[in-house]
Design a protein around this motif. Structure first.
Motif, PDB file in Angstrom:
ATOM      1  N   GLY A 293       0.773  -1.228   0.000  1.00  0.00           N
ATOM      2  CA  GLY A 293       0.000   0.000   0.000  1.00  0.00           C
ATOM      3  C   GLY A 293       0.805   1.278   0.000  1.00  0.00           C
ATOM      4  N   ASP A 294       2.117   1.186  -0.094  1.00  0.00           N
ATOM      5  CA  ASP A 294       2.993   2.349  -0.041  1.00  0.00           C
ATOM      6  C   ASP A 294       3.652   2.536  -1.419  1.00  0.00           C
ATOM      7  OD1 ASP A 294       5.062   4.175   0.299  1.00  0.00           O
ATOM      8  OD2 ASP A 294       5.575   3.464   2.308  1.00  0.00           O
ATOM      9  N   PRO A 295       3.188   3.498  -2.238  1.00  0.00           N
ATOM     10  CA  PRO A 295       3.734   3.640  -3.600  1.00  0.00           C
ATOM     11  C   PRO A 295       5.244   3.801  -3.654  1.00  0.00           C
ATOM     12  CG  PRO A 295       1.733   4.935  -3.361  1.00  0.00           C
ATOM     13  CD  PRO A 295       2.076   4.422  -1.983  1.00  0.00           C
ATOM     14  N   ALA A 296       5.833   4.558  -2.704  1.00  0.00           N
ATOM     15  CA  ALA A 296       7.283   4.761  -2.717  1.00  0.00           C
ATOM     16  C   ALA A 296       8.010   3.462  -2.410  1.00  0.00           C
ATOM     17  CB  ALA A 296       7.672   5.844  -1.715  1.00  0.00           C
ATOM     18  N   ALA A 297       7.547   2.754  -1.376  1.00  0.00           N
ATOM     19  CA  ALA A 297       8.178   1.486  -1.020  1.00  0.00           C
ATOM     20  C   ALA A 297       7.980   0.455  -2.127  1.00  0.00           C
ATOM     21  CB  ALA A 297       7.599   0.971   0.296  1.00  0.00           C
ATOM     22  N   LEU A 298       6.794   0.485  -2.755  1.00  0.00           N
ATOM     23  CA  LEU A 298       6.511  -0.458  -3.837  1.00  0.00           C
ATOM     24  C   LEU A 298       7.433  -0.205  -5.022  1.00  0.00           C
ATOM     25  CD1 LEU A 298       4.602  -2.758  -4.647  1.00  0.00           C
ATOM     26  CD2 LEU A 298       3.064  -1.037  -5.605  1.00  0.00           C
TER      27      LEU A 298
END
Length: 556
Positions: A293-298
């Protein structure tokens, strides 16, 4: 004789001529009738127009895979050809094709010993990862259908789901299902038993050789029901096989590719993230929960794992579009599950594909590349291979270009129906009276769409989201699309609040530096007053369901 006066800023001559011809056919048909006919039964489309929307834009026939080429058979072939190649990795473990095949064979033998037979249903309540793929594949090897359940599903709910599906066995994982099970009408097999004395890991790892026919069930996936109880959709192997074959041709999947697995196991996109890639010898990389759910982490995870193909639920994809350069190494970003309102740019331009499809039509019914520029919100493309898309009016008649109607899907992807719900199945899976093919069925989606002149479908909204306020009929989806198109608005949703005389539209938007009064004033420049939400809320984020879709119930 007569004329049509129109505003050329809003309409072009082609559209007006088409409308005029349809009007002439309508009144001509009424005048020629003997009397007593329904207006809805008069053909408005010319033979050429009907040929275009019914036949030409549905000319999707593609060579079907061999009848025996189920995903189970394809993965077994990969295991023989490339046993040492990595099939699935989940951060904590990875498994080769040879090991995946052998482990699934051992678990399948234990299922057969537990009484599982072809066409039986087997519940799977296992966390996303290698164990989930082993379990799903094992059920297929036993000739049965897996009942897909997200491990985050509350126990009371998943128990109702597997009971409604008539499951004889449930594969579970310790700690994933929330406590010990009381006496239930099914046997339980635990993933952790693989390494215990006498566990299923001691079974024979050779292929079982149980044949699977195309018309057998592959899986049961539950969707929300109007009664509050979930409905189990039974999808057959022929539908899954068609999805896999189309995916291979559309995206050119091969052994060198790596696909992300992000969706919840209870979302039908999860199978789409897994089966096409394993059937092609590629690697499936499972994202950890804290990454999903975390675009940066993804984005960082995708780059680190060398992912080439990534499916993202629509809200996540729209967040990813804000930082396109972080996704420069991905060959294709696939999205779907909700209405796409924004377009990719930068490094993601021309590398994003939008998909539409209900669970009842085997995940994907239509698809199309998303252009980086366009005046309208992105469309949902054209039907995939061996699938037909018909836009029909309330009388079941095809409508022409630009006319809003309900979308019906036919062809190879249509599911068997709702498990144990004959009345619901009959209401939504209806005889195909459009194509002329005998014995075929169409799935009535409940979604409103219209054909563009380019033969691509534009999504309008839901039949059950069409509301009438103070005498005006309003498409909630149209208001949402206009909100999302305003400067600075990142995402938008509209709901109906109140009852009777107090009923009103309420809008919700996300974005940086937005003021509700300003947004409403800008919307008034695009929509008539009766379509402007009476109240508007600026949120940090729109609420999402566990499957990544907009949670409309939570908006209030």
């Amino acid at each position: 004789s007569g004329w049509i006066e129109y505003n050329p800023d809003l309409f072009d001559r082609t559209t007006i001529v088409r409308l005029g011809e349809q009007w002439r056919r309508l009144v001509g048909g009424l005048a020629a009738g003997a009397g007593g006919e329904r207006v809805s039964a008069v053909a408005v489309l010319s033979a050429g127009e009907r040929q275009q929307v019914v036949v030409e834009w549905n000319a999707t026939a593609a060579a079907a895979p061999d009848a025996a080429a189920t995903v189970v058979a394809a993965i077994e072939a990969q295991a023989r050809a490339r046993p040492e190649a990595v099939a699935v990795s989940d951060g904590g473990a990875q498994v080769t094709y040879g090991a995946l095949n052998a482990r699934a064979n051992r678990l399948a033998r234990r299922l057969v010993r537990a009484g599982v037979r072809p066409e039986d249903r087997v519940g799977v309540v296992v966390e996303r990862g290698v164990g989930l793929v082993v379990a799903w594949l094992a059920v297929g090897k036993a000739g049965a259908a897996y009942v897909a359940v997200g491990a985050e599903t509350p126990r009371a709910r998943w128990a109702r789901m597997v009971a409604a599906a008539g499951a004889r066995v449930v594969i579970r994982q310790g700690g994933a299902a929330g406590g010990a099970a009381p006496s239930e009408p099914w046997r339980e097999v635990w993933i952790e038993e693989e390494h215990e004395p006498g566990g299923w890991g001691e079974e024979d790892g050779a292929d079982l050789g149980i044949g699977v026919a195309p018309e057998q069930l592959a899986y049961v996936m539950f969707t929300s029901g109007s009664t509050g109880e979930p409905k189990g959709v039974g999808v057959e192997h022929r539908g899954l096989r068609n999805l896999v074959g189309w995916h291979h041709a559309a995206y050119g999947i091969g052994p060198g590719d790596r696909a992300s697995q992000v969706a919840s196991a209870g979302f039908d996109a999860a199978g789409w993230e897994i089966w096409p890639y394993l059937a092609a010898g590629a690697r499936v990389v499972v994202a950890a929960e804290e990454v999903r759910g975390d675009p940066a982490a993804l984005a960082a995870w995708v780059a680190r794992e060398g992912v080439t193909h990534c499916f993202l639920p629509t809200p996540v994809a729209e967040a990813v579009f804000e930082e396109p350069e972080r996704w420069a190494g991905v060959r294709a970003v696939l999205t779907g599950g909700d209405r796409l309102r924004t377009r990719p740019r930068g490094a993601l331009a021309d590398r994003v594909w939008n998909h539409y499809g209900p669970t009842e039509a085997t995940v994907v019914g239509t698809w199309g590349r998303v252009a980086a520029a366009g005046a309208e919100t992105p469309d949902i493309g054209r039907p995939i291979a061996n699938v037909q898309a018909y836009v029909l009016d309330a009388a079941g008649m095809p409508v022409g270009v630009g006319v809003v109607g309900e979308l019906y899907l036919g062809g190879a992807g249509v599911a068997r129906g709702y498990v144990g719900q004959a009345a619901e199945t009959a209401a939504r899976f209806v005889p195909d009276e459009v194509s002329g093919a005998s014995g075929q069925r169409l799935y009535r989606t409940g979604d409103l769409v219209r054909w563009g002149r380019d033969g691509r479908l534009r999504y309008v909204g839901r039949t059950d989201q069409q509301v009438q306020l103070r005498g005006y009929r309003i498409e909630v989806g149209e208001v949402e699309a206009q909100l999302a198109a305003l400067p600075g608005v990142r995402a938008a949703a509209v709901g109906v609040r109140g009852a009777g005389a107090t009923q009103r539209l309420t809008g919700y938007v996300t974005g940086v530096g937005l003021a509700a009064a300003t947004v409403r004033a800008q919307l008034r420049e695009r929509l008539p007053e009766y379509m402007v939400p009476a109240t508007l809320h600026v949120l940090d984020a729109l609420p999402l369901t566990p499957h990544g879709k907009l949670d409309r119930e939570a908006l209030a």
